[in-house]
Design a protein around this motif. Structure first.
Motif, PDB file in Angstrom:
ATOM      1  N   VAL A 218       0.838  -1.205   0.000  1.00 29.22           N
ATOM      2  CA  VAL A 218       0.000   0.000   0.000  1.00 29.22           C
ATOM      3  C   VAL A 218       0.874   1.256   0.000  1.00 29.22           C
ATOM      4  CG1 VAL A 218      -1.781   1.279   1.244  1.00 29.22           C
ATOM      5  CG2 VAL A 218      -1.898  -1.211   1.135  1.00 29.22           C
ATOM      6  N   PHE A 219       2.009   1.200   0.700  1.00 29.49           N
ATOM      7  CA  PHE A 219       2.921   2.347   0.671  1.00 29.49           C
ATOM      8  C   PHE A 219       3.493   2.535  -0.732  1.00 29.49           C
ATOM      9  CE2 PHE A 219       7.178   4.218   1.089  1.00 29.49           C
ATOM     10  CZ  PHE A 219       6.849   5.403   1.728  1.00 29.49           C
ATOM     11  N   PHE A 220       3.936   1.442  -1.348  1.00 33.96           N
ATOM     12  CA  PHE A 220       4.460   1.518  -2.715  1.00 33.96           C
ATOM     13  C   PHE A 220       3.387   2.036  -3.670  1.00 33.96           C
ATOM     14  CE2 PHE A 220       5.150  -0.289  -6.912  1.00 33.96           C
ATOM     15  CZ  PHE A 220       6.479   0.003  -7.156  1.00 33.96           C
ATOM     16  N   MET A 221       2.183   1.519  -3.525  1.00 36.66           N
ATOM     17  CA  MET A 221       1.072   1.944  -4.372  1.00 36.66           C
ATOM     18  C   MET A 221       0.802   3.438  -4.211  1.00 36.66           C
ATOM     19  SD  MET A 221      -2.948   0.804  -4.027  1.00 36.66           S
ATOM     20  CE  MET A 221      -2.574  -0.935  -4.177  1.00 36.66           C
ATOM     21  N   THR A 222       0.777   3.899  -2.964  1.00 33.98           N
ATOM     22  CA  THR A 222       0.445   5.296  -2.691  1.00 33.98           C
ATOM     23  C   THR A 222       1.512   6.247  -3.197  1.00 33.98           C
ATOM     24  OG1 THR A 222      -0.753   4.598  -0.691  1.00 33.98           O
ATOM     25  CG2 THR A 222      -0.186   6.925  -0.884  1.00 33.98           C
ATOM     26  N   MET A 223       2.770   5.967  -2.852  1.00 36.14           N
ATOM     27  CA  MET A 223       3.838   6.878  -3.268  1.00 36.14           C
ATOM     28  C   MET A 223       4.049   6.858  -4.777  1.00 36.14           C
ATOM     29  SD  MET A 223       4.430   8.254  -0.473  1.00 36.14           S
ATOM     30  CE  MET A 223       5.740   9.329  -1.038  1.00 36.14           C
ATOM     31  N   SER A 224       3.913   5.697  -5.392  1.00 32.45           N
ATOM     32  CA  SER A 224       4.034   5.627  -6.851  1.00 32.45           C
ATOM     33  C   SER A 224       2.922   6.410  -7.528  1.00 32.45           C
ATOM     34  CB  SER A 224       4.006   4.165  -7.313  1.00 32.45           C
ATOM     35  OG  SER A 224       5.086   3.440  -6.793  1.00 32.45           O
ATOM     36  N   SER A 225       1.712   6.303  -6.972  1.00 31.39           N
ATOM     37  CA  SER A 225       0.582   7.054  -7.519  1.00 31.39           C
ATOM     38  C   SER A 225       0.818   8.552  -7.393  1.00 31.39           C
ATOM     39  CB  SER A 225      -0.705   6.660  -6.790  1.00 31.39           C
ATOM     40  OG  SER A 225      -1.805   7.436  -7.227  1.00 31.39           O
ATOM     41  N   HIS A 226       1.375   8.973  -6.254  1.00 25.67           N
ATOM     42  CA  HIS A 226       1.644  10.409  -6.070  1.00 25.67           C
ATOM     43  C   HIS A 226       2.698  10.909  -7.049  1.00 25.67           C
ATOM     44  CE1 HIS A 226      -1.012  10.239  -2.827  1.00 25.67           C
ATOM     45  NE2 HIS A 226      -0.176  10.156  -1.800  1.00 25.67           N
ATOM     46  N   ILE A 227       3.748  10.125  -7.242  1.00 23.88           N
ATOM     47  CA  ILE A 227       4.792  10.535  -8.180  1.00 23.88           C
ATOM     48  C   ILE A 227       4.237  10.617  -9.600  1.00 23.88           C
ATOM     49  CG2 ILE A 227       6.994   9.857  -9.229  1.00 23.88           C
ATOM     50  CD1 ILE A 227       7.778   8.634  -6.553  1.00 23.88           C
ATOM     51  N   THR A 228       3.422   9.628  -9.969  1.00 23.64           N
ATOM     52  CA  THR A 228       2.796   9.646 -11.294  1.00 23.64           C
ATOM     53  C   THR A 228       1.894  10.857 -11.456  1.00 23.64           C
ATOM     54  OG1 THR A 228       2.858   7.222 -11.415  1.00 23.64           O
ATOM     55  CG2 THR A 228       1.322   8.367 -12.876  1.00 23.64           C
ATOM     56  N   MET A 229       1.078  11.128 -10.428  1.00 20.17           N
ATOM     57  CA  MET A 229       0.168  12.280 -10.469  1.00 20.17           C
ATOM     58  C   MET A 229       0.939  13.581 -10.635  1.00 20.17           C
ATOM     59  SD  MET A 229      -2.238  13.755  -7.400  1.00 20.17           S
ATOM     60  CE  MET A 229      -0.771  14.267  -6.479  1.00 20.17           C
ATOM     61  N   MET A 230       2.026  13.720  -9.886  1.00 20.04           N
ATOM     62  CA  MET A 230       2.782  14.971  -9.940  1.00 20.04           C
ATOM     63  C   MET A 230       3.572  15.105 -11.235  1.00 20.04           C
ATOM     64  SD  MET A 230       3.890  15.403  -5.948  1.00 20.04           S
ATOM     65  CE  MET A 230       4.312  17.118  -6.188  1.00 20.04           C
ATOM     66  N   LEU A 231       3.954  13.984 -11.823  1.00 17.32           N
ATOM     67  CA  LEU A 231       4.563  14.042 -13.154  1.00 17.32           C
ATOM     68  C   LEU A 231       3.553  14.516 -14.191  1.00 17.32           C
ATOM     69  CD1 LEU A 231       6.756  10.793 -13.205  1.00 17.32           C
ATOM     70  CD2 LEU A 231       7.593  13.143 -13.369  1.00 17.32           C
ATOM     71  N   GLN A 232       2.295  14.083 -14.054  1.00 18.97           N
ATOM     72  CA  GLN A 232       1.253  14.529 -14.971  1.00 18.97           C
ATOM     73  C   GLN A 232       0.972  16.025 -14.793  1.00 18.97           C
ATOM     74  OE1 GLN A 232      -2.019  11.919 -14.063  1.00 18.97           O
ATOM     75  NE2 GLN A 232      -1.197  10.223 -15.281  1.00 18.97           N
TER      76      GLN A 232
END
Length: 411
Positions: A218-232
């Protein structure tokens, strides 16, 4: 105002880590709670971690000891596959993730806190706001589904022996309460009191193993999602660099110097790269174990579902869906970061760079060159992790299953 912004950003980030923090607390760690100061708090945290480490390690070692015991007795393929080989693989991954979380706890805490510096709090661009809302909503849904399914699966394993025992008693069939897992013990586990103790141990150890898995995933999922979102969102900012809005609402190219804006987006880009590299470094070993064992786990549980253990079929079905989801989640988020990091260079090309002065163009050129080097996760640098990795895992699992099926039919 900056302090208020940081507090709001941390509140939003911590909110996305709520379910993750719940499981991490169970194993005596946290990335968002205050660091224990009092002697009593430190003892409580250490005791929780030692308990989790002891239970998961003892369960994993006992599973492999039982497998070695069966191999020493030259048991049949059915008996060996019925020893829950897939559970041993699952617990191996859980144990690796527990050690990773503990060893990298300071890095994870720093990444979470530093992310607040560039978290999109007061976004005015409607496209950026829409991206943020969509990503956070999707993340919450995926977290809920993944956590619910995994917990339901482990409780099916834990309660199946009890349900079967009660069913036999209701039918007046002689019955003994069995065991949750296939573990090796250096004593007779069927004796009164000892049997109950072993059953409770296996139940609790299984729950702790799932806590370790969910804490990391869940930590990997959350932080990866945040990085992807901020890249977008970063791509949106790049595309609108130097674009001003006239009084009638029409966008006009900004011929003025927007060097400061470019430096801001470059700083954000560099921080996102650093966050991604921190996650890659932390999860590299676990990702390698995950990829190597997932194929074996899927193969073994498929064999058990089709040919063995009809009474445990439902629990095994939940297990295989959880494994497929877990591996697919890792590959999917890693693939998203890879694609979005490459798309930053496309955003630079699509910006109004031709209207900028030479100084701004040189700065954008450097960013363009850096963004062409993709940000990706690896399995100990042996291979990058993308959706193609997921396809490879499924293909390998099918190959293993075909080999087992052929061997089983010959006998």
């Amino acid at each position: 105002m900056p302090e208020d912004r940081t507090l709001i950003a941390k509140k939003e980030i911590y909110g996305t880590l709520r379910s993750c923090n719940f499981f991490i607390r169970r194993i005596g760690l946290s990335f968002v709670d205050k660091i224990p100061n009092s002697y009593l708090q430190k003892i409580s945290v250490a005791a929780s971690f030692i308990t989790a480490l002891s239970l998961v390690s003892h369960k994993t070692i006992s599973e492999y000891a039982y497998i070695v015991y069966l191999l020493a007795k030259s048991v049949t393929l059915e008996k060996l596959m019925g020893s829950y080989l897939h559970i041993a693989g699952y617990d191996t991954i859980s144990f690796g993730k527990l050690l990773t979380i503990w060893y990298k706890k300071n890095t994870f805490r720093r990444v979470v806190n530093d992310l607040a510096d560039i978290w999109p709090v007061y976004e005015k661009n409607p496209e950026a706001v829409a991206i943020k809302n969509k990503c956070l909503s999707t993340l919450r849904t995926r977290q809920t589904l993944y956590v619910s399914w995994t917990i339901l699966g482990v409780w099916l394993y834990n309660l199946t022996p009890v349900a079967l025992h009660l069913y036999r008693l209701a039918k007046e069939i002689p019955s003994d309460l069995g065991f949750v897992w296939q573990l090796y013990y250096p004593f007779d586990k069927t004796k009164p009191i000892v049997h109950e103790f072993v059953y409770v141990f296996e139940t609790v150890a299984g729950l702790y193993s799932v806590c370790c898995m969910l804490s990391s995933d869940v930590f990997f999922m959350t932080m990866s999602s945040h990085i992807t979102m901020m890249l977008q969102i970063l791509q949106v900012k790049i595309k609108t660099l130097g674009v001003a809005e006239s009084a009638d609402g029409k966008n006009i190219g900004g011929l003025q110097n927007c060097y400061d804006e470019i430096i801001d987006v470059i700083n954000i880009h560099q921080k996102l790269i650093r966050y991604g590299n921190d996650l890659e470094d932390a999860f590299s070993v676990v990702n390698l174990i995950n990829i190597l064992l997932s194929s074996v786990n899927i193969c073994c549980v498929m064999f058990s579902i089709i040919f063995l253990e009809p009474l445990m079929e439902m629990g095994n079905k939940f297990f295989i869906v959880a494994v497929l989801t877990q591996m697919g989640m890792v590959c999917s988020y890693a693939d998203d970061i890879y694609r979005e990091s490459v798309s930053v260079s496309d955003a630079v090309f699509e910006s109004e760079w031709y209207n900028f002065n030479p100084r701004c163009q040189r700065a954008l050129l450097l960013m363009l060159q850096r963004s062409q080097k993709p940000l990706y996760f690896t399995a100990m640098k042996f291979s990058s992790i993308t959706l193609n990795t997921y396809r490879s895992v499924l293909t390998t699992s099918y190959s293993y299953f075909t080999l087992l099926y052929t061997s089983y039919r010959r006998h």
